[in-house]
Scaffold this active site. Structure first.
Site, PDB file in Angstrom:
ATOM      1  N   HIS A  18     -41.556  45.561-121.629  1.00 26.02           N
ATOM      2  CA  HIS A  18     -41.579  44.209-121.066  1.00 26.02           C
ATOM      3  C   HIS A  18     -40.888  43.227-122.018  1.00 26.02           C
ATOM      4  O   HIS A  18     -40.001  42.459-121.619  1.00 26.02           O
ATOM      5  CB  HIS A  18     -43.026  43.786-120.833  1.00 26.02           C
ATOM      6  N   GLU A  19     -41.266  43.278-123.299  1.00 23.94           N
ATOM      7  CA  GLU A  19     -40.686  42.350-124.265  1.00 23.94           C
ATOM      8  C   GLU A  19     -39.211  42.684-124.554  1.00 23.94           C
ATOM      9  O   GLU A  19     -38.413  41.786-124.838  1.00 23.94           O
ATOM     10  CB  GLU A  19     -41.501  42.359-125.559  1.00 23.94           C
ATOM     11  N   HIS A  51     -37.081  40.892-122.060  1.00 25.12           N
ATOM     12  CA  HIS A  51     -36.868  39.506-122.476  1.00 25.12           C
ATOM     13  C   HIS A  51     -35.789  39.426-123.559  1.00 25.12           C
ATOM     14  O   HIS A  51     -34.905  38.557-123.502  1.00 25.12           O
ATOM     15  CB  HIS A  51     -38.167  38.902-123.012  1.00 25.12           C
ATOM     16  N   HIS A 100     -39.987  35.029-115.315  1.00 25.29           N
ATOM     17  CA  HIS A 100     -39.817  36.404-114.847  1.00 25.29           C
ATOM     18  C   HIS A 100     -39.083  36.355-113.510  1.00 25.29           C
ATOM     19  O   HIS A 100     -39.605  36.779-112.489  1.00 25.29           O
ATOM     20  CB  HIS A 100     -41.165  37.102-114.723  1.00 25.29           C
TER      21      HIS A 100
END
EC number: 3.4.24.-
Length: 239
Positions: free
Chosen positions: A111-112, A115, A130
């Site tokens: 997830h990170e 980003h 998101h």
């Protein structure tokens, strides 16, 4: 029918039946397969990052650093952008992830990394956002790996376990949903003007926040400088 032909047909049939099994055996193991809990229950964070960078992000994250944080207790992971040079850093919460299944670590890290990838390739600094680009990569990696990366990765039970300093407002907001006047924190930081909602609370409620709970023996250990009576006199505000 000729015996040799019968034998050949039988062997061919056996071969056809075993091909799918051999093909499945050659497929890479899903990143979140339950067997990883036995094979590699506590993976090396740096090794995972390098592997995922090569496999899912085309090696674009070589300049991104990733580290454990012992102090993060409100979210499982965060991606920050620092300095004029555009340095990107990923922090994962050791307190929240250390006792959870390996799957949660993998999905939080990915997830990170999404980003970070959007920042590196598109200068997208909205770590709270998101949008379509984030979701595109999230769905892509989920399809490839069998993972379940989601928009949120806060583990509510663990977060609440670390929030042992409680205040409650004695004003009107104590009767309002969803918080009913409570502020719960992992550190002994009384609500104050440093909170982004301070001005709004003063305008809409104006009540006094009183500390009502803290870890057992916290003050006796010399860490609790704010006693409950002092907090009541001080009159800190919150939302």
């Amino acid at each position: 029918m000729d015996e040799d032909l019968v034998l050949a047909l039988r062997l061919q049939e056996e071969w056809n039946l075993t091909v799918p099994e051999r093909a499945r055996a050659q497929e890479p193991l899903s990143l979140v397969d339950a067997s990883w809990e036995l094979v590699d229950p506590t993976p090396d964070l740096q090794a995972l990052f390098v592997q995922f960078n090569d496999r899912f992000f085309w090696g674009q994250l070589e300049a991104v650093e990733v580290k454990w944080s012992k102090r993060m207790t409100l979210c499982a992971g965060i991606c920050t952008y620092e300095g004029k040079g555009g340095m990107c850093s990923i922090r994962l919460s050791e307190p929240l992830l250390k006792l959870r299944p390996r799957k949660d670590l993998v999905e939080t890290l990915l997830h990170e990394m999404i980003h970070a990838y959007l920042f590196v390739t598109n200068n997208d600094k909205d770590r709270e956002g998101h949008g379509p680009e984030f979701c595109k990569h999230m769905h892509r990696i989920n399809r490839l790996t069998g993972a379940n990366i989601t928009i949120y990765h806060t583990f509510h039970d663990e977060v609440d376990e670390y929030r042992r300093h409680w205040w409650r407002c004695n004003g009107p907001c104590q009767f309002r949903k969803p918080y009913y006047g409570y502020v719960k924190r992992a550190t002994n930081r009384a609500p104050s003007a440093n909170d982004y909602w301070w001005a709004e609370h003063q305008n809409t409620c104006g009540g006094t926040y009183i500390k009502i709970k803290e870890p057992e023996n916290y003050s006796k250990k010399g860490k609790g400088k704010t006693k409950l009576a002092a907090a009541e006199k001080k009159g800190d505000f919150s939302y």
